[in-house]
Design a protein around this motif. Structure first.
Motif, PDB file in Angstrom:
ATOM      1  N   LEU A  81      50.241 -38.837 -29.401  1.00  0.00           N
ATOM      2  CA  LEU A  81      50.570 -37.443 -29.090  1.00  0.00           C
ATOM      3  C   LEU A  81      51.127 -37.292 -27.675  1.00  0.00           C
ATOM      4  O   LEU A  81      51.745 -36.278 -27.364  1.00  0.00           O
ATOM      5  N   THR A  82      50.901 -38.290 -26.813  1.00  0.00           N
ATOM      6  CA  THR A  82      51.328 -38.185 -25.417  1.00  0.00           C
ATOM      7  C   THR A  82      52.820 -38.514 -25.290  1.00  0.00           C
ATOM      8  O   THR A  82      53.494 -38.861 -26.261  1.00  0.00           O
ATOM      9  N   SER A  83      53.323 -38.411 -24.050  1.00  0.00           N
ATOM     10  CA  SER A  83      54.758 -38.580 -23.852  1.00  0.00           C
ATOM     11  C   SER A  83      55.183 -40.044 -23.741  1.00  0.00           C
ATOM     12  O   SER A  83      56.297 -40.407 -24.121  1.00  0.00           O
ATOM     13  N   ILE A  95      54.214 -34.630 -27.643  1.00  0.00           N
ATOM     14  CA  ILE A  95      53.671 -33.329 -28.044  1.00  0.00           C
ATOM     15  C   ILE A  95      52.791 -32.774 -26.926  1.00  0.00           C
ATOM     16  O   ILE A  95      52.773 -31.564 -26.677  1.00  0.00           O
ATOM     17  N   ILE A  96      52.080 -33.650 -26.241  1.00  0.00           N
ATOM     18  CA  ILE A  96      51.254 -33.260 -25.097  1.00  0.00           C
ATOM     19  C   ILE A  96      51.783 -34.040 -23.889  1.00  0.00           C
ATOM     20  O   ILE A  96      51.782 -35.272 -23.907  1.00  0.00           O
ATOM     21  N   PRO A  97      52.249 -33.346 -22.839  1.00  0.00           N
ATOM     22  CA  PRO A  97      52.979 -34.015 -21.752  1.00  0.00           C
ATOM     23  C   PRO A  97      52.090 -34.720 -20.736  1.00  0.00           C
ATOM     24  O   PRO A  97      52.025 -34.353 -19.565  1.00  0.00           O
ATOM     25  N   VAL A  98      51.401 -35.747 -21.199  1.00  0.00           N
ATOM     26  CA  VAL A  98      50.609 -36.619 -20.336  1.00  0.00           C
ATOM     27  C   VAL A  98      50.938 -38.065 -20.708  1.00  0.00           C
ATOM     28  O   VAL A  98      51.547 -38.314 -21.749  1.00  0.00           O
ATOM     29  N   LYS A  99      50.515 -39.012 -19.868  1.00  0.00           N
ATOM     30  CA  LYS A  99      50.858 -40.417 -20.091  1.00  0.00           C
ATOM     31  C   LYS A  99      49.626 -41.237 -20.456  1.00  0.00           C
ATOM     32  O   LYS A  99      48.500 -40.908 -20.069  1.00  0.00           O
ATOM     33  N   THR A 100      49.873 -42.314 -21.191  1.00  0.00           N
ATOM     34  CA  THR A 100      48.845 -43.283 -21.550  1.00  0.00           C
ATOM     35  C   THR A 100      49.031 -44.512 -20.669  1.00  0.00           C
ATOM     36  O   THR A 100      50.105 -45.120 -20.663  1.00  0.00           O
ATOM     37  N   LEU A 101      47.999 -44.857 -19.918  1.00  0.00           N
ATOM     38  CA  LEU A 101      48.082 -45.896 -18.895  1.00  0.00           C
ATOM     39  C   LEU A 101      47.069 -47.002 -19.159  1.00  0.00           C
ATOM     40  O   LEU A 101      46.054 -46.784 -19.818  1.00  0.00           O
ATOM     41  N   ARG A 102      47.325 -48.192 -18.618  1.00  0.00           N
ATOM     42  CA  ARG A 102      46.374 -49.297 -18.771  1.00  0.00           C
ATOM     43  C   ARG A 102      45.282 -49.194 -17.711  1.00  0.00           C
ATOM     44  O   ARG A 102      45.553 -48.866 -16.557  1.00  0.00           O
ATOM     45  N   PHE A 103      44.050 -49.482 -18.129  1.00  0.00           N
ATOM     46  CA  PHE A 103      42.969 -49.560 -17.154  1.00  0.00           C
ATOM     47  C   PHE A 103      43.316 -50.613 -16.106  1.00  0.00           C
ATOM     48  O   PHE A 103      43.737 -51.727 -16.451  1.00  0.00           O
ATOM     49  N   PRO A 104      43.123 -50.315 -14.828  1.00  0.00           N
ATOM     50  CA  PRO A 104      43.365 -51.332 -13.802  1.00  0.00           C
ATOM     51  C   PRO A 104      42.285 -52.400 -13.829  1.00  0.00           C
ATOM     52  O   PRO A 104      41.125 -52.126 -14.190  1.00  0.00           O
ATOM     53  N   GLU A 105      42.649 -53.621 -13.504  1.00  0.00           N
ATOM     54  CA  GLU A 105      41.664 -54.690 -13.389  1.00  0.00           C
ATOM     55  C   GLU A 105      40.731 -54.344 -12.229  1.00  0.00           C
ATOM     56  O   GLU A 105      41.184 -54.163 -11.092  1.00  0.00           O
ATOM     57  N   THR A 106      39.452 -54.222 -12.532  1.00  0.00           N
ATOM     58  CA  THR A 106      38.478 -53.782 -11.535  1.00  0.00           C
ATOM     59  C   THR A 106      37.234 -54.649 -11.641  1.00  0.00           C
ATOM     60  O   THR A 106      36.672 -54.803 -12.737  1.00  0.00           O
ATOM     61  N   GLU A 146      45.725 -40.226 -18.959  1.00  0.00           N
ATOM     62  CA  GLU A 146      45.478 -39.691 -17.625  1.00  0.00           C
ATOM     63  C   GLU A 146      44.846 -38.309 -17.711  1.00  0.00           C
ATOM     64  O   GLU A 146      45.178 -37.506 -18.581  1.00  0.00           O
ATOM     65  N   PHE A 147      43.914 -38.057 -16.798  1.00  0.00           N
ATOM     66  CA  PHE A 147      43.221 -36.771 -16.780  1.00  0.00           C
ATOM     67  C   PHE A 147      44.168 -35.689 -16.264  1.00  0.00           C
ATOM     68  O   PHE A 147      44.733 -35.796 -15.177  1.00  0.00           O
ATOM     69  N   ASN A 148      44.370 -34.671 -17.072  1.00  0.00           N
ATOM     70  CA  ASN A 148      45.165 -33.506 -16.687  1.00  0.00           C
ATOM     71  C   ASN A 148      44.383 -32.285 -17.141  1.00  0.00           C
ATOM     72  O   ASN A 148      44.169 -32.078 -18.331  1.00  0.00           O
ATOM     73  N   GLU A 149      43.941 -31.496 -16.186  1.00  0.00           N
ATOM     74  CA  GLU A 149      43.031 -30.387 -16.494  1.00  0.00           C
ATOM     75  C   GLU A 149      43.597 -29.437 -17.539  1.00  0.00           C
ATOM     76  O   GLU A 149      42.867 -28.893 -18.373  1.00  0.00           O
ATOM     77  N   ALA A 150      44.898 -29.250 -17.533  1.00  0.00           N
ATOM     78  CA  ALA A 150      45.521 -28.294 -18.451  1.00  0.00           C
ATOM     79  C   ALA A 150      45.341 -28.692 -19.914  1.00  0.00           C
ATOM     80  O   ALA A 150      45.265 -27.820 -20.792  1.00  0.00           O
ATOM     81  N   TYR A 151      45.275 -29.996 -20.193  1.00  0.00           N
ATOM     82  CA  TYR A 151      45.253 -30.467 -21.583  1.00  0.00           C
ATOM     83  C   TYR A 151      43.956 -31.196 -21.956  1.00  0.00           C
ATOM     84  O   TYR A 151      43.802 -31.607 -23.107  1.00  0.00           O
ATOM     85  N   THR A 152      43.044 -31.369 -21.008  1.00  0.00           N
ATOM     86  CA  THR A 152      41.830 -32.135 -21.274  1.00  0.00           C
ATOM     87  C   THR A 152      40.744 -31.245 -21.863  1.00  0.00           C
ATOM     88  O   THR A 152      40.327 -30.267 -21.242  1.00  0.00           O
ATOM     89  N   LEU A 153      40.291 -31.598 -23.054  1.00  0.00           N
ATOM     90  CA  LEU A 153      39.159 -30.922 -23.694  1.00  0.00           C
ATOM     91  C   LEU A 153      37.843 -31.544 -23.254  1.00  0.00           C
ATOM     92  O   LEU A 153      36.838 -30.855 -23.120  1.00  0.00           O
TER      93      LEU A 153
END
Length: 195
Positions: A81-83, A95-106, A146-153
Motif C-alpha cells: 500500500l505504500t509508495s 495508496i498511502i504516501p509513506v516508504k518501506t525501509l530496511r531495519f538498520p544493522e544494530t 516509516e512512522f508518519n503520524e498522519a497515517y499511523t494507526l
C-alpha cells in the motif's frame, strides 16, 4: 470478504483463522471477482518488490487503487500500500504516501524482527476496538514502514519506532500477522468485518 490471490500470499494461515472465526470469504483472481465482496484482504509474505511484480502481472493494480470498500493489507500486503520499498528498490501502489525501509544493522538486535511485540494504538479507530493499548501481536519482517503520524494507526518499537498499522480512507494495513496473533488478532479480524 474477498482475498486477493496474486501468488505472494500465505493463504493457508489466513483462511484457517477466518474458518475458526466463522467468517465467510472467497478468492479474487480477476477484476470481476471484486463485485462479489463487501471488503477485501491483500495478504503477502516474502519480498515486496517481487510481490509487486506478481500483482502487476495480474492486471489488478488499477482496480485495487480505485477500491472504495474497506481493504486490509497484511504484512507484505500492507507494504504494497505504500509508495516505495527499499526491498528490490520497488515502486509500490502508492495508496498511502509513506516508504518501506530496511531495519538498520544494530548491535543487539536481530533482523528479521521475529516474534511477539507490543502494539500501541495512536488513534481511535474501529480496527483496534476492544484491543488494549500495548497488546502483543506476532511479527516476521526485515522491512518496516516509516512512522508518519498522519497515517499511523498503531506503532511498535524495534530498533526504532515504526508503523505497525496504517490507515488512509478505506485502506488499512497491519505489519503483524493477525491470523497468528491469538485472541487479539482474532478480535482485529472480526473488527475489520464491521468497518
Amino acid at each position: 470478504m474477498g482475498i486477493v490471490r496474486y501468488g505472494a500470499g500465505n493463504i493457508f494461515s489466513l483462511t484457517s483463522a477466518l474458518d475458526r472465526l466463522g467468517l465467510a470469504y472467497g478468492m479474487i483472481h480477476k477484476e470481476a471477482d471484486f463485485e462479489q465482496f463487501d471488503r477485501y484482504i491483500i495478504p503477502g509474505v516474502g519480498h515486496a518488490g517481487a510481490a509487486m511484480a506478481k500483482l502487476q502481472e495480474t492486471g489488478l493494480v488499477p482496480k485495487i487503487k480505485a477500491l472504495k470498500k474497506p481493504t486490509l493489507g497484511v504484512c507484505v500486503g500492507m507494504q504494497l500500500l505504500t509508495s516505495y520499498s527499499e526491498e528490490g528498490n520497488a515502486d509500490l501502489l502508492d495508496i498511502i504516501p509513506v516508504k518501506t525501509l530496511r531495519f538498520p544493522e544494530t548491535e543487539g538486535f536481530k533482523v528479521p524482527h521475529t516474534g511477539w511485540n507490543k502494539v500501541f494504538s495512536q488513534k481511535d479507530n474501529p480496527l483496534f476496538e476492544n484491543i488494549p493499548h500495548g497488546s502483543h501481536f506476532y511479527f516476521v519482517h526485515s522491512y518496516f514502514i516509516e512512522f508518519n503520524e498522519a497515517y499511523t494507526l498503531a506503532s511498535t518499537d524495534y530498533i526504532n519506532t515504526f508503523s505497525a498499522s496504517i490507515w488512509h480512507d478505506n485502506f488499512f494495513g497491519v505489519q503483524f500477522h493477525p491470523e497468528k496473533s491469538g485472541e487479539y488478532g482474532e478480535v482485529l479480524l472480526k473488527n475489520f468485518t464491521k468497518i
